[in-house]
Design an enzyme around this catalytic site. Structure first.
Site, PDB file in Angstrom:
ATOM      1  N   VAL A 126       0.967  -1.298   0.168  1.00 46.31           N
ATOM      2  CA  VAL A 126       0.109  -0.093   0.012  1.00 46.31           C
ATOM      3  C   VAL A 126       0.939   1.175   0.128  1.00 46.31           C
ATOM      4  CG1 VAL A 126      -1.674   1.384   1.519  1.00 46.31           C
ATOM      5  CG2 VAL A 126      -1.999  -1.128   0.899  1.00 46.31           C
ATOM      6  N   GLU A 127       2.008   1.321   0.781  1.00 44.12           N
ATOM      7  CA  GLU A 127       2.579   2.542   0.981  1.00 44.12           C
ATOM      8  C   GLU A 127       3.572   2.723  -0.344  1.00 44.12           C
ATOM      9  OE1 GLU A 127       2.855   4.810   3.156  1.00 44.12           O
ATOM     10  OE2 GLU A 127       1.647   3.669   4.669  1.00 44.12           O
ATOM     11  N   THR A 128       4.416   1.652  -0.693  1.00 42.19           N
ATOM     12  CA  THR A 128       5.131   2.079  -1.961  1.00 42.19           C
ATOM     13  C   THR A 128       5.378   1.129  -3.202  1.00 42.19           C
ATOM     14  OG1 THR A 128       6.961   0.946  -0.891  1.00 42.19           O
ATOM     15  CG2 THR A 128       6.735   3.212  -0.335  1.00 42.19           C
TER      16      THR A 128
END
Length: 336
Positions: A126-128
């Site tokens: 989700v983040e990167t």
């Protein structure tokens, strides 16, 4: 116009006056509002050079693009539009492949910290997008912009800027003024804010440096340690669909912190769609789904995910991606 002609005596007086006048040090100048006070605080608390701190801040730039980005976060979307950003076939497949490639390390870290490995992978997804999209903004620019030029959240971001300036060099992936990250100043595969680096980042590979950009052991262990430090329950539930009856009591919650035993929510008209512990501390989230409202029981581990990003949409995306990755890994194992 009256012309003043200096006599020898007056010239001497002027010269002496110039010698006595205070000379302003470059350290007294400030490129950004509040910079001088910030430099004094960091120098006082760490012993770092005021000149070096000023040089770093002088090199930072207020970025209008950052101010624009924070005014339109993805979490402002309804769930029906937010979910498809992360729950794609490609992101799930990439997560399964990533898990299987790094399985030994992920499962070792998971056992060590008591955090299911698929949730570590899902955070990175989700983040990167598993490290592919670490951010394009200079971290220093982001935190200067939001900490010194964005009044609505200046208190939080100024504190993050102060922590960034205070961090030892061996807690960062490179020189402070070269670090790239999100518009909010988060960095590394797991997008840690400076205070999270200070409090939860781990030198898991024992090389004397915490590197959240290049060391997978540090990256995995730091995410797991963050969850463990915020109260992750080993083996505990995260979220479960609920079905309200026609007379269900409307419930409004201010956050995702568990407030009632599950049996209380059942008594108010919400039935679990899978077997569950009636005494499990829980809360209820209502999300605007593609086919109408979705009702979810959420538990302590869901709340822990919201300490990473306080949006329940974010936590639900992490949960569902983790579940899809785990199912994909099990399916791949079964076909071998």
């Amino acid at each position: 116009m009256t012309v003043f002609h200096a006599t020898p005596v007056s010239r001497l007086v002027i010269a002496l006056g110039l010698l006595a006048a205070p000379v302003m040090s470059p350290l007294h100048a400030q490129t950004h509002p509040g910079q001088a006070a910030l430099v004094r605080e960091v120098a006082r608390d760490t012993g770092k050079s005021p000149a070096e701190l000023s040089r770093l801040l002088d090199g930072a730039t207020r970025q209008q693009a950052i101010l624009d980005a924070i005014s339109r976060p993805a979490e402002a979307k309804p769930w029906r539009d937010y979910r498809p950003i992360f729950m794609t076939d490609q992101r799930i497949a990439d997560g399964v492949a990533f898990y299987r490639e790094h399985r030994a390390l992920l499962e070792q870290v998971g056992r060590q910290y008591g955090v299911a490995p698929e949730y570590i992978v899902a955070i990175l997804g989700v983040e990167t997008n598993y490290g592919r999209l670490g951010g394009k903004y200079k971290v220093l620019d982001a935190l200067v912009t939001l900490g010194l030029y964005y009044p609505p959240r200046a208190t939080f971001f100024r504190e993050q800027l102060k922590v960034l300036l205070e961090l030892p060099a061996n807690h960062l992936a490179g020189p402070l003024d070269t670090l790239l990250g999100s518009y909010a100043g988060a960095q590394g595969w797991g997008q840690f804010m400076p205070s999270s680096i200070r409090d939860f980042a781990v030198d898991e590979d024992h090389d004397g440096r915490i590197d959240l950009r290049n060391s997978l052991p540090d990256i995995f262990a730091s995410v797991a340690n963050y969850f463990a430090g915020h109260g992750w329950v080993r083996g505990g539930p995260v979220a479960m669909r609920a079905q309200p009856d026609s007379a269900a009591t409307p419930i409004t919650v201010k956050d995702s912190k568990p407030q009632w035993p599950l049996e209380q929510l059942e008594a108010w008209g919400y039935a679990p769609l899978a077997p569950a512990n009636p005494g499990e501390p829980s809360s209820l989230q209502t999300l605007d789904g593609a086919t109408g409202p979705e009702y979810w029981f959420t538990f302590q581990n869901f709340y822990v995910i919201t300490t990473y990003n306080r949006s329940p949409l974010y936590a639900m995306a992490v949960h569902q991606l983790a579940q899809a990755i785990d199912a994909g890994v099990q399916q791949a194992d079964a076909t071998q």
